[in-house]
Design an enzyme around this catalytic site. Structure first.
Site, PDB file in Angstrom:
ATOM      1  N   SER A   1       0.816  -1.220   0.000  1.00 15.05           N
ATOM      2  CA  SER A   1       0.000   0.000   0.000  1.00 15.05           C
ATOM      3  C   SER A   1       0.852   1.273   0.000  1.00 15.05           C
ATOM      4  O   SER A   1       0.414   2.308  -0.495  1.00 15.05           O
ATOM      5  CB  SER A   1      -0.946   0.008   1.202  1.00 15.05           C
TER       6      SER A   1
ATOM      7  N   GLU B   1      -3.568  -4.091  -6.883  1.00 13.56           N
ATOM      8  CA  GLU B   1      -3.684  -5.389  -6.223  1.00 13.56           C
ATOM      9  C   GLU B   1      -2.717  -5.385  -5.042  1.00 13.56           C
ATOM     10  O   GLU B   1      -1.517  -5.518  -5.218  1.00 13.56           O
ATOM     11  CB  GLU B   1      -3.347  -6.516  -7.205  1.00 13.56           C
TER      12      GLU B   1
ATOM     13  N   CYS C   1       0.223 -12.522  -1.140  1.00  6.65           N
ATOM     14  CA  CYS C   1      -0.740 -11.487  -0.755  1.00  6.65           C
ATOM     15  C   CYS C   1      -2.003 -12.060  -0.132  1.00  6.65           C
ATOM     16  O   CYS C   1      -2.676 -11.381   0.648  1.00  6.65           O
ATOM     17  CB  CYS C   1      -1.087 -10.620  -1.967  1.00  6.65           C
TER      18      CYS C   1
END
Length: 493
Positions: free
Chosen positions: A205, A225, A260
Site C-alpha cells: 500500500s 492489487e 498477498c
C-alpha cells in the site's frame, strides 16, 4: 557477441527521456490499430503459451535462484495457473470482444444500442517479486486480450526472474507492442512520470500511494492489487486435520507465507485453541519434518532486508515470549521455520502490519462471533477465511466481513477460480481481474446508440409549449399510457 550486447544494454540509462520514447513508440503501434485486431490478440496469447511450454524449466530455475521456490509450487502456482488463464482467454476472446446489445427506451424510439469494449491504449504493469511470473503475466494476458499495447516492469527484488522475463518477452512476443523495462526505483519513477492509459500495480500500500499519486496527475485509471492482514477463523466442530492441512498449504505452501492472500493470523476461541495448536504442530511436522530449516518444500525469505523485518517482528518484547512452535532462523541461508505464536497482544508490531512471511499469530476470543468484530476493527483485507460446519456462522461471516474475497473451509484456492473476480477493497486494493474480469478491467465499455432519420418528433424542438412539456415528461417516464393521455390532453403538465 551476446555478452557484449548484454553489457551495453546494462550500461544504457533508462530515464524519463527513454521512458517517453518507449511510450511514444507504443502509442504509434496502438494508433495503427494493430493491437485491436482479433488476430493479433490470439497470436500474442499463443506466443505466451508457447513460451511457457518451451521454457518452463528456465522459469523453475529462476524461481529457485530468487526464492528457492519448490519445483511443484513454481510449476503449479506460476506456470500452470498462467496456462489456464491463457486457455480461458483464447476460448472466450471472440465472445468477450463481441458488442453487447442493450435495451433502448421509448424516449429514443426508434433506435438500437450496444456496449462496445475497446482497449484503453498503452498500459503500464508493475509486478511484484513473490510470484514474479504469475503476477507479471496474468495481467499481461488481460491487457493483450483487451487489445492494449503495454510495458511490463518486473520487480528488481527477484533479479533472475526479472532478467528471464525480459529475455523471454524479447524472444517470443511482439516488441512493437509489448516491452519489458528492468530496473529499480529510478526506472519505475521514470515510467510513472509518463502518461499512461491504465496502470496496474501489484504490491504494498505504501508504493500504491506513490503509483496512485503519479496516475492522478494524468487522471489515469489504476488497478491496485495489494494485500493486508488476511484472517483465518477456526470454529470448533470441524474436521480439524483437514482444516489444518488446508490452512498450512495456504500459508507455508504458498511461498512460505510470502503471498498477498496468505493467512496472516488465526482467530479462535480460548477453549478450542489448545486442540488447534496441537493439530497444527503435528501437521507441520508431517509436512516439513522435525527440522523445517532443512526442508526442500519451503521457499526461503527473499532477501536480507525482509529477513531482518521478520526477525524484528519476532524479537519484539511483546511477542518474543509468545512463540509456541518454531522460531528457528538461519540468517546465512535466509530461512525462518514455520512459527506459531499464541495470544499475541493486538497492539504488538506483528499485529500492526502485514506479516508476509512464515510467522502465524493465534488470537483467542471468548465466543467465535467476537472474531468478526476483531476483523472489522482493522483495515479490509484481501482475503478472509473461515473453517466451520455451522451454516448460521457461515452466513454471518459472509454478511458481516468485508474483504476482497472470502473462502469457507479452505484458504487461497479462490485464486484459481477464474469465474470469480480477484481483487481487494479499500486498503487491500481497487479493481479486480482474472478470467473475463481481466478483459473488462483493461477495456473501456463504450456506449453506442444508433438512430435513423425517421420518427423525428417535433415536440423536442422550440418553440416550447405547455403541451410539449406535458408530452416530454411522459416520454421521459416511458409510460405508454401516459403518452396516450398526454396526446389526448388528459394529463397535467
Amino acid at each position: 557477441m551476446g555478452s557484449e550486447e548484454e553489457t551495453k544494454k546494462k550500461n544504457e540509462v533508462f530515464d524519463a527521456e527513454a521512458a517517453s520514447l518507449f511510450v511514444k513508440e507504443l502509442r504509434g503501434t496502438f494508433a495503427s490499430g494493430k493491437t485491436k485486431s482479433y488476430g493479433w490478440r490470439v497470436s500474442q496469447l499463443k506466443s505466451l503459451m508457447k513460451m511457457l511450454n518451451e521454457r518452463e524449466p528456465d522459469i523453475v530455475d529462476a524461481l529457485r535462484q530468487d526464492l528457492d521456490k519448490p519445483e511443484l509450487e513454481s510449476s503449479i502456482y506460476e506456470v500452470a495457473l498462467l496456462k489456464t488463464s491463457i486457455k480461458s482467454a483464447l476460448k472466450e476472446l471472440k465472445h468477450w470482444m463481441t458488442p453487447e446489445k442493450a435495451k433502448t427506451s421509448i424516449t429514443t424510439f426508434p433506435s438500437s444500442a450496444e456496449i462496445v469494449p475497446e482497449p484503453f491504449g498503452v498500459v503500464l504493469i508493475i509486478s511484484p517479486w513473490n510470484y514474479p511470473f504469475l503476477l507479471s503475466l496474468d495481467p499481461v494476458v488481460g491487457a493483450i486480450a483487451a487489445g492494449n499495447a503495454l510495458v511490463l516492469k518486473p520487480s528488481e527484488v527477484a533479479p533472475a526472474s526479472s532478467s528471464l522475463l525480459a529475455k523471454l518477452v524479447g524472444e517470443y512476443m511482439d516488441l512493437s507492442s509489448i516491452r519489458v523495462v528492468e530496473g529499480a526505483v529510478a526506472e519505475t519513477s521514470a515510467l510513472l512520470d509518463q502518461k499512461w492509459d491504465k496502470i496496474c500495480y501489484t504490491g504494498n500500500s505504501r508504493v500504491a500511494r506513490i503509483v496512485m499519486a503519479a496516475a492522478a496527475k494524468h487522471l489515469t485509471p489504476v488497478l491496485l492489487e495489494l494485500g493486508g492482514k488476511s484472517p483465518v477463523v477456526f470454529d470448533s466442530g470441524i474436521n480439524l486435520k483437514v482444516a489444518c492441512r488446508r490452512m498450512i498449504m495456504g500459508k507455508w505452501g504458498c511461498n512460505n507465507g510470502q503471498a498477498c492472500i496468505s493467512p496472516d493470523h488465526i482467530i479462535t476461541t480460548k477453549d478450542f485453541a489448545p486442540k488447534l495448536l496441537e493439530s497444527l504442530k503435528n501437521e507441520l511436522e508431517n509436512f516439513y519434518g522435525k527440522n523445517p530449516l532443512e526442508s526442500k518444500d519451503l521457499s526461503r525469505i527473499v532477501n536480507s532486508n525482509h529477513f531482518a523485518r521478520l526477525s524484528k517482528l519476532l524479537d519484539d518484547d511483546k511477542v518474543s515470549g509468545k512463540i509456541v512452535h518454531g522460531g528457528e532462523r538461519d540468517k546465512n541461508k535466509l530461512r525462518i521455520a514455520p512459527t506459531l505464536l499464541l495470544d499475541v497482544p493486538r497492539d504488538s508490531l506483528i499485529m500492526s502490519e502485514e506479516i508476509f512471511g512464515p510467522l502465524l499469530p493465534i488470537l483467542t476470543v471468548d465466543k467465535i462471533e467476537d472474531s468478526f468484530d476483531i476483523i472489522n476493527s482493522g483495515t479490509k483485507p484481501l482475503a478472509a477465511y473461515l473453517f466451520t460446519n455451522n451454516k448460521k456462522l457461515k452466513q454471518q461471516f459472509v454478511e458481516t466481513v468485508s474483504a476482497g474475497g472470502l473462502v469457507i473451509n479452505d484458504t487461497a484456492v479462490h485464486l484459481a477460480v477464474h469465474s470469480l473476480p480477484f481483487g481487494g477493497v479499500q486498503e487491500s486494493g481497487m479493481g479486480a481481474y482474472h478470467g473475463k474480469f481481466s478483459f473488462d478491467v483493461f477495456s473501456h465499455k463504450k456506449a453506442v446508440l444508433s438512430r435513423g432519420f425517421i420518427g423525428d418528433v417535433p415536440v423536442r424542438y422550440p418553440p416550447y409549449t405547455k403541451g410539449k412539456l406535458r408530452l416530454l415528461k411522459v416520454l421521459i417516464s416511458g409510460s405508454l399510457l401516459g403518452i396516450i393521455r398526454a396526446l389526448l390532453g388528459w394529463s397535467k403538465a
